[in-house]
Structure formats: structure tokens, C-alpha cells
Scaffold this motif. Structure first.
Motif, PDB file in Angstrom:
ATOM      1  N   VAL A 182       0.835  -1.213   0.000  1.00 22.15           N
ATOM      2  CA  VAL A 182       0.000   0.000   0.000  1.00 22.15           C
ATOM      3  C   VAL A 182       0.866   1.259   0.000  1.00 22.15           C
ATOM      4  O   VAL A 182       0.404   2.342   0.361  1.00 22.15           O
ATOM      5  CB  VAL A 182      -0.986   0.006   1.196  1.00 22.15           C
ATOM      6  N   ASN A 183       2.138   1.098  -0.406  1.00 20.55           N
ATOM      7  CA  ASN A 183       3.064   2.234  -0.571  1.00 20.55           C
ATOM      8  C   ASN A 183       3.354   2.972   0.727  1.00 20.55           C
ATOM      9  O   ASN A 183       3.512   4.202   0.738  1.00 20.55           O
ATOM     10  CB  ASN A 183       2.527   3.211  -1.615  1.00 20.55           C
ATOM     11  N   ALA A 184       3.416   2.220   1.825  1.00 23.19           N
ATOM     12  CA  ALA A 184       3.886   2.808   3.076  1.00 23.19           C
ATOM     13  C   ALA A 184       5.414   2.799   3.096  1.00 23.19           C
ATOM     14  O   ALA A 184       6.065   2.040   2.369  1.00 23.19           O
ATOM     15  CB  ALA A 184       3.342   2.014   4.258  1.00 23.19           C
ATOM     16  N   GLU A 185       5.997   3.667   3.932  1.00 22.19           N
ATOM     17  CA  GLU A 185       7.438   3.661   4.161  1.00 22.19           C
ATOM     18  C   GLU A 185       7.715   2.756   5.358  1.00 22.19           C
ATOM     19  O   GLU A 185       7.224   3.030   6.456  1.00 22.19           O
ATOM     20  CB  GLU A 185       7.961   5.072   4.452  1.00 22.19           C
ATOM     21  N   VAL A 186       8.484   1.705   5.149  1.00 20.55           N
ATOM     22  CA  VAL A 186       8.679   0.697   6.186  1.00 20.55           C
ATOM     23  C   VAL A 186      10.103   0.758   6.731  1.00 20.55           C
ATOM     24  O   VAL A 186      11.082   0.761   5.968  1.00 20.55           O
ATOM     25  CB  VAL A 186       8.392  -0.713   5.641  1.00 20.55           C
ATOM     26  N   LYS A 195      19.601 -10.209   8.438  1.00 20.78           N
ATOM     27  CA  LYS A 195      18.150 -10.038   8.354  1.00 20.78           C
ATOM     28  C   LYS A 195      17.798  -8.617   7.929  1.00 20.78           C
ATOM     29  O   LYS A 195      16.841  -8.397   7.176  1.00 20.78           O
ATOM     30  CB  LYS A 195      17.496 -10.382   9.695  1.00 20.78           C
ATOM     31  N   GLY A 196      18.568  -7.648   8.396  1.00 18.89           N
ATOM     32  CA  GLY A 196      18.345  -6.276   7.974  1.00 18.89           C
ATOM     33  C   GLY A 196      18.551  -6.103   6.477  1.00 18.89           C
ATOM     34  O   GLY A 196      17.769  -5.420   5.799  1.00 18.89           O
ATOM     35  N   GLN A 197      19.591  -6.717   5.947  1.00 20.09           N
ATOM     36  CA  GLN A 197      19.856  -6.652   4.511  1.00 20.09           C
ATOM     37  C   GLN A 197      18.721  -7.290   3.715  1.00 20.09           C
ATOM     38  O   GLN A 197      18.297  -6.763   2.677  1.00 20.09           O
ATOM     39  CB  GLN A 197      21.174  -7.346   4.195  1.00 20.09           C
ATOM     40  N   VAL A 205      12.810   0.794   3.869  1.00 23.76           N
ATOM     41  CA  VAL A 205      13.586   2.010   3.647  1.00 23.76           C
ATOM     42  C   VAL A 205      14.889   1.957   4.429  1.00 23.76           C
ATOM     43  O   VAL A 205      15.953   2.347   3.946  1.00 23.76           O
ATOM     44  CB  VAL A 205      12.770   3.256   4.063  1.00 23.76           C
ATOM     45  N   GLN A 206      14.797   1.430   5.666  1.00 33.24           N
ATOM     46  CA  GLN A 206      15.968   1.389   6.529  1.00 33.24           C
ATOM     47  C   GLN A 206      15.834   0.237   7.509  1.00 33.24           C
ATOM     48  O   GLN A 206      14.729  -0.063   7.985  1.00 33.24           O
ATOM     49  CB  GLN A 206      16.109   2.712   7.293  1.00 33.24           C
ATOM     50  N   ARG A 216      19.076   7.970  17.052  1.00 36.49           N
ATOM     51  CA  ARG A 216      20.222   8.413  16.246  1.00 36.49           C
ATOM     52  C   ARG A 216      20.193   7.747  14.874  1.00 36.49           C
ATOM     53  O   ARG A 216      20.375   8.411  13.849  1.00 36.49           O
ATOM     54  CB  ARG A 216      21.535   8.081  16.970  1.00 36.49           C
ATOM     55  N   GLN A 217      19.945   6.430  14.853  1.00 39.12           N
ATOM     56  CA  GLN A 217      19.951   5.713  13.580  1.00 39.12           C
ATOM     57  C   GLN A 217      18.822   6.173  12.653  1.00 39.12           C
ATOM     58  O   GLN A 217      18.986   6.228  11.431  1.00 39.12           O
ATOM     59  CB  GLN A 217      19.833   4.207  13.821  1.00 39.12           C
TER      60      GLN A 217
END
Length: 334
Positions: A182-186, A195-197, A205-206, A216-217
Motif C-alpha cells: 500500500v506504498n507505506a514507508e517501512v 536479516k536487515g539486509q 527504507v531502513q 540516532r539511527q
């Protein structure tokens, strides 16, 4: 038939792969020859809740297969239909909470870790044509939980920012996929760089390190919605990421049930806080339509044969997976 049966002892030590009596469908029921089934953390909890004094129980909630027998009065499915199982029993219409008497397949009723399972006919739903058997078998419980958390409780809208702590579980990967659809920023968190990669490859997005400073991140970006399932270890960090007037939804507490909450900060922040578990048949059907519309495919981590159950549960218990772990039961071409 062969089945994974829990009896005589609590925990995984009470689980055995053995012969179990096969039963025919009663009026209003169907018997399904299972091709695949999916593991959930619920299966671990069930083996603690099911007592040694209770009758032997086939565990498991997720599954997909082929209808091989129908009881009297069944007209929504026929023998030969390819179906997935809605594991929720007794919750039909969308509501604020499940009605009294709501149960989930696998406790107290026999579940899907067997060659065959008998369920109410209304719980046998046509298998989405674009899914493989492996994908269909691991879908239901986690996808329904994610769908209700995001859309019924969280009311996620296009272009909103959503944070998913602890990416890697089956529900978390569905949350990511559904929100992206639904085009949210995740945004996601994990202690695992790998797992992050993988989350970024799926469209996050991040991906931030759970053990480091979240503000901070994220460069002090604030979220419209946080879907929290980790519990005490991350809850207040998650709350800190919400914008004023934002919403936090929780469905799990794998890292502790008890939290300390600064009430003054909460009400000045005008936050909304919702709990959720599973979902209704109405939401299940909405979720299947959503998956069909967006051609979403579950992330399958690893499949095991039923007699390899110890390896499957070890992987689940150690949270080594990214996506869903499942069982291959009966061979079937797609």
C-alpha cells in the motif's frame, strides 16, 4: 495416518511422530489431505499449555491441501478442491475482539501436523492460484495476524511511516510485504545484519540495529504506526519513535510481558495503543483478496519433512529463520 502428536509430557519432549486414527467428516465438515503445513510460535506455546493428563493432541494451525471428503450439507467446496485452512474457529465477522468461544486449530482441536485434517467447511478457502504449495501451507495464521494489526487496528494508509521491530519472524515479514503493497514507508529493526539486509531487499527504507540508539539511527524521524511484538525489551524504544498522535499495535511479547509506561508522556503524546490477535473470517477473506490483488508470496525460510520436526522446532525456537518454516507432508505437483 501419520501425525505429530503431543502427549504424556509438556514441551517438545512430549511430541512424537506416530500413527493416529483417521476420522471422517461430520455434517458441515471436510477432510483435507494436507500437502504442506506451517510452524508458528503458537505451536511452542501449545506444547506448554497442553497437559500430560489431557488426551493426545495433533498440534499445528496452518496448512494447505486437497479436499478428499465432504460431510452432509457442504456446498462451498467439493472433492478435489485445492484449499488453504483458516485456523480461526468461531470468529466470523470483523469486531473489536473475538467472541466468546473463539478457538484456533491445534488446541483444543486436532491440528495440521498430520497427513489429513478435518475442519468446518467454511474454514477451507480456495488456494490462491499464484502460490506454490509451500507458500500456501505457511500462510494463514501469520498473514491474518499481520493483516488485522496493520489495517483493522493500525489503520495504515498510503505513504505513512511504519516501524516493525524484530524483523525475521513470519508475521514481521508479512507486515513488511503488506505495508509495502500500500506504498507505506517501512522501517525495521534487527540484531542481525543479514536479516536487515534481506528486509531492505524486500523494500524496507531502513534497517537499524536493535542494540544501538534508535533515535540516532533513524535521525529522529517519527513513525505514524509501530507494530510491536517483541515486548518488554523494545516496547519503550518503539514508543519513542511514534509521532505525536501516532498508533502502536501489539500482538506479542516474546521478550517479556511486563513493561513500565510513563503515563504522562503517553497522554501528552496523544498516542493510541491497541492489542490484537489473529482475526475474523471476514478479515481472512479480505486478506486473501489482498494477497491475490498484489500477488504477494510468503517468504519461505525452510521446509522440513514431518519426521524432521525436532530440527524445525529448534530453528523456530532459536529465531534463526527469516520468514516461515514449514513441513512437507504429502507430495503433490502444483
Amino acid at each position: 495416518m501419520k501425525a505429530l502428536v503431543h502427549k504424556n509430557q509438556k514441551g517438545l519432549s512430549g511430541l512424537v511422530f506416530t500413527e493416529f486414527e483417521e476420522k471422517g467428516p461430520k455434517p458441515g465438515e471436510v477432510r483435507i489431505k494436507l500437502v504442506t503445513a506451517g510452524l508458528n510460535h503458537r505451536d511452542l506455546f501449545v506444547m506448554e499449555r497442553h497437559q500430560p493428563s489431557d488426551p493426545p493432541l495433533i498440534i499445528g494451525s496452518d496448512g494447505a491441501g486437497i479436499v478428499e471428503a465432504v460431510g452432509d450439507g457442504v456446498n462451498n467446496v467439493i472433492v478435489g478442491d485445492k484449499v488453504i485452512i483458516n485456523p480461526g474457529l468461531g470468529w466470523k465477522e470483523k469486531s473489536d475482539a473475538p467472541p466468546e468461544g473463539f478457538e484456533i486449530l491445534g488446541l483444543p482441536f486436532h491440528g495440521t501436523f498430520a497427513e489429513k485434517v478435518t475442519v468446518p467447511a467454511e474454514n477451507a478457502v480456495p488456494k490462491p492460484a499464484h502460490l506454490t504449495w509451500e507458500e500456501a501451507g505457511v500462510l494463514s495464521l501469520a498473514a491474518l495476524t499481520a493483516y488485522r494489526a496493520l489495517f483493522t487496528r493500525g489503520r495504515l494508509k498510503e505513504h505513512q511511516k511504519v516501524l516493525i521491530p524484530g524483523i525475521g519472524s513470519g508475521v514481521a515479514t508479512f507486515l513488511l510485504q503488506f505495508a509495502k503493497a500500500v506504498n507505506a514507508e517501512v522501517y525495521v529493526t534487527s540484531r542481525s545484519e543479514e536479516k536487515g539486509q534481506r528486509a531492505r531487499k524486500l523494500g524496507a527504507v531502513q534497517a537499524i540495529n536493535s542494540n544501538e540508539d534508535w533515535n540516532r539511527q533513524l535521525d529522529n524521524q517519527k513513525m505514524d504506526l509501530v507494530i510491536e511484538s517483541v515486548g518488554a525489551a523494545t516496547f519503550n524504544k518503539s514508543l519513542d519513535q511514534l509521532r505525536t498522535g501516532g498508533t502502536i499495535v501489539t500482538f506479542g511479547a516474546s521478550a517479556g510481558d511486563q513493561i513500565q509506561l510513563d503515563l504522562r508522556k503517553f497522554f501528552y503524546g496523544q498516542y493510541s495503543f491497541f492489542g490484537t490477535t489473529m482475526g475474523s473470517s471476514e478479515e481472512f477473506n479480505e486478506m486473501i483478496q489482498f494477497i491475490n490483488k498484489h500477488k504477494i508470496r510468503p517468504i519461505v525460510d525452510k521446509m522440513f519433512d514431518l519426521n524432521q520436526f525436532e530440527h524445525a522446532f529448534e530453528r523456530l525456537n532459536k529465531a534463526e529463520q527469516f520468514g516461515k518454516i514449514g513441513f512437507r507432508i504429502n507430495s503433490q505437483s502444483d
